[in-house]
Design an enzyme around this catalytic site. Sequence first.
Site, mmCIF file in Angstrom:
data_model
loop_
_atom_site.group_PDB
_atom_site.id
_atom_site.type_symbol
_atom_site.label_atom_id
_atom_site.label_comp_id
_atom_site.label_asym_id
_atom_site.label_seq_id
_atom_site.Cartn_x
_atom_site.Cartn_y
_atom_site.Cartn_z
ATOM 1 N N LYS A 158 19.082 -0.243 -4.086
ATOM 2 C CA LYS A 158 17.845 0.407 -3.460
ATOM 3 C C LYS A 158 16.699 -0.395 -3.796
ATOM 4 O O LYS A 158 16.431 -1.191 -4.561
ATOM 5 C CB LYS A 158 17.657 1.679 -3.832
ATOM 6 C CG LYS A 158 17.498 1.946 -5.576
ATOM 7 C CD LYS A 158 17.686 3.337 -5.960
ATOM 8 C CE LYS A 158 17.372 3.427 -7.500
ATOM 9 N NZ LYS A 158 17.834 4.720 -8.026
ATOM 10 N N ARG A 193 16.233 17.364 -10.291
ATOM 11 C CA ARG A 193 15.661 16.443 -9.097
ATOM 12 C C ARG A 193 16.948 16.845 -8.047
ATOM 13 O O ARG A 193 16.763 18.060 -7.811
ATOM 14 C CB ARG A 193 15.963 15.045 -9.678
ATOM 15 C CG ARG A 193 15.080 13.908 -8.687
ATOM 16 C CD ARG A 193 15.024 12.557 -9.539
ATOM 17 N NE ARG A 193 16.320 11.837 -9.199
ATOM 18 C CZ ARG A 193 16.646 10.691 -9.350
ATOM 19 N NH1 ARG A 193 15.185 9.922 -9.748
ATOM 20 N NH2 ARG A 193 17.473 9.915 -9.108
ATOM 21 N N TYR A 245 -14.319 -10.389 -8.730
ATOM 22 C CA TYR A 245 -15.052 -9.252 -8.359
ATOM 23 C C TYR A 245 -15.524 -8.581 -9.708
ATOM 24 O O TYR A 245 -14.813 -8.532 -10.736
ATOM 25 C CB TYR A 245 -14.155 -8.427 -7.863
ATOM 26 C CG TYR A 245 -13.820 -8.852 -6.383
ATOM 27 C CD1 TYR A 245 -14.750 -9.131 -5.284
ATOM 28 C CD2 TYR A 245 -12.354 -9.007 -5.708
ATOM 29 C CE1 TYR A 245 -14.578 -9.440 -4.012
ATOM 30 C CE2 TYR A 245 -12.267 -9.116 -4.481
ATOM 31 C CZ TYR A 245 -13.217 -9.546 -3.555
ATOM 32 O OH TYR A 245 -13.012 -9.758 -2.418
ATOM 33 N N MET A 281 -6.873 -9.002 -3.901
ATOM 34 C CA MET A 281 -5.864 -8.446 -2.910
ATOM 35 C C MET A 281 -4.959 -9.471 -2.852
ATOM 36 O O MET A 281 -3.815 -9.367 -2.985
ATOM 37 C CB MET A 281 -6.486 -7.923 -1.769
ATOM 38 C CG MET A 281 -5.438 -7.594 -0.821
ATOM 39 S SD MET A 281 -6.434 -6.775 0.674
ATOM 40 C CE MET A 281 -7.100 -5.383 0.281
#
Length: 391
Positions: free
Chosen positions: A48, A146, A284, A332
């Site tokens: 997964k 869960r 930044y 970013m």
Amino acid sequence: MEKMEPLLFPSISSSLSWVEIDSEALRHNVKQFRKLVGKKKILCGVVKSNAYGHGILEISHLILSYGVDWLGVNFVEEGIFLRKNGIKAPVMVLGYVPLNQLKEVVENGFRIVVYNLETLRVLGEISDRAKKEVFLHIKLETGTHRQGIYPERILEFINEIKKFPLLKLEGISTHFANIEDTTDHSYAEHQLGIFKKTAEMLETNGLEIPIKHTACTAATILFPETYFDMVRVGIGLYGLWPSRETFLSSMINGKPPVELKPVLTWKTRIAQIKDVKKGSFIGYGCSYKTGRDSRIAVLPVGYNEGYDRRLSNISYVLIKGHRAPVRGRVAMNMIMVDVTDIEDVRLEDEVVLIGSQGKERITAEYLASICGTINYEIVTRINPLIPRVIV
Ligand SMILES: *Cc1c(COP(=O)(O)O)cnc(C)c1O
């Protein structure tokens, strides 16, 4: 409502950063788990979340060739992707499948984990119409709260399954809540007790369930009594320990029962080198001020690519086998690192973000400790659009 095809976003440039998959390490890890559980148990490789960031397709093909029997996914789409790319091995969908996607489970012959009566009824009708068998794995609630149904409801649940001749109860399973985070395994033992008792109760009611399974990586390493017929191993296949506690617990009898080799290396290359005067701000927020004349390298990865912003001003990368500290905030798509003390650094030199170079190594665990998270999250967050290369 018409279903939209997902728009395929242009891939991140393969020359800015890439993930290398060490196929020998992967083979080694698969063999370690095979040796541990023996030939007769089903080894389900959990792939997964893009194989925990390692590349679902690359990893699935490789681990099947190394002896993994089944694949575990979260989304039905992951299973469909595997089928479309030629993977014929059994696929078990561990996550929730919406009622309107259950037909995909039947069509593709996926195993499915079930815990809602509604799911059973819809699956039953689809299997009748398609004249196709569906293999179900009931998830038992033993204390994780869960997915799962309480043991008291399991007979009612099985009676619903029996109403549909093509619904086959293939497995029952559960998942441990507190096995990675502690060296005290009493809660896991408590859950295992409930699971065993329920399985015995089913047997006394004449119900033979061929595949019982409970074990994730930590349980597989620590407790053979959790294996039953199949183990579901994720993080360990990628050469990562589920936690420090698991590692320590496994050492109680001397050396750990498995030796794990990290499979993933994440690399980038230098996009610019510049000399910066003493007293200059970097990045930044002006969060870093140089204390000396410095040489700074700009790297073309940032939090979009999966380099966590919490690594700002704390972590380091590897260049020419040396540590280069991150200076300023992670942006970013870029970070800046200090290469003042590394000789002969050139544009486009290779940089290691996770993995080893020379004698130095940056582990997912180290980055996780800075970010206040676990190694699972660090590797899983590496942007899936970044190319995965098998080496
Ligand atoms: C993710 C998952 C696993 C694998 O866990 P690891 O700790 O990565 O081995 C096993 N079982 C279930 C139900 C899961 O969701």
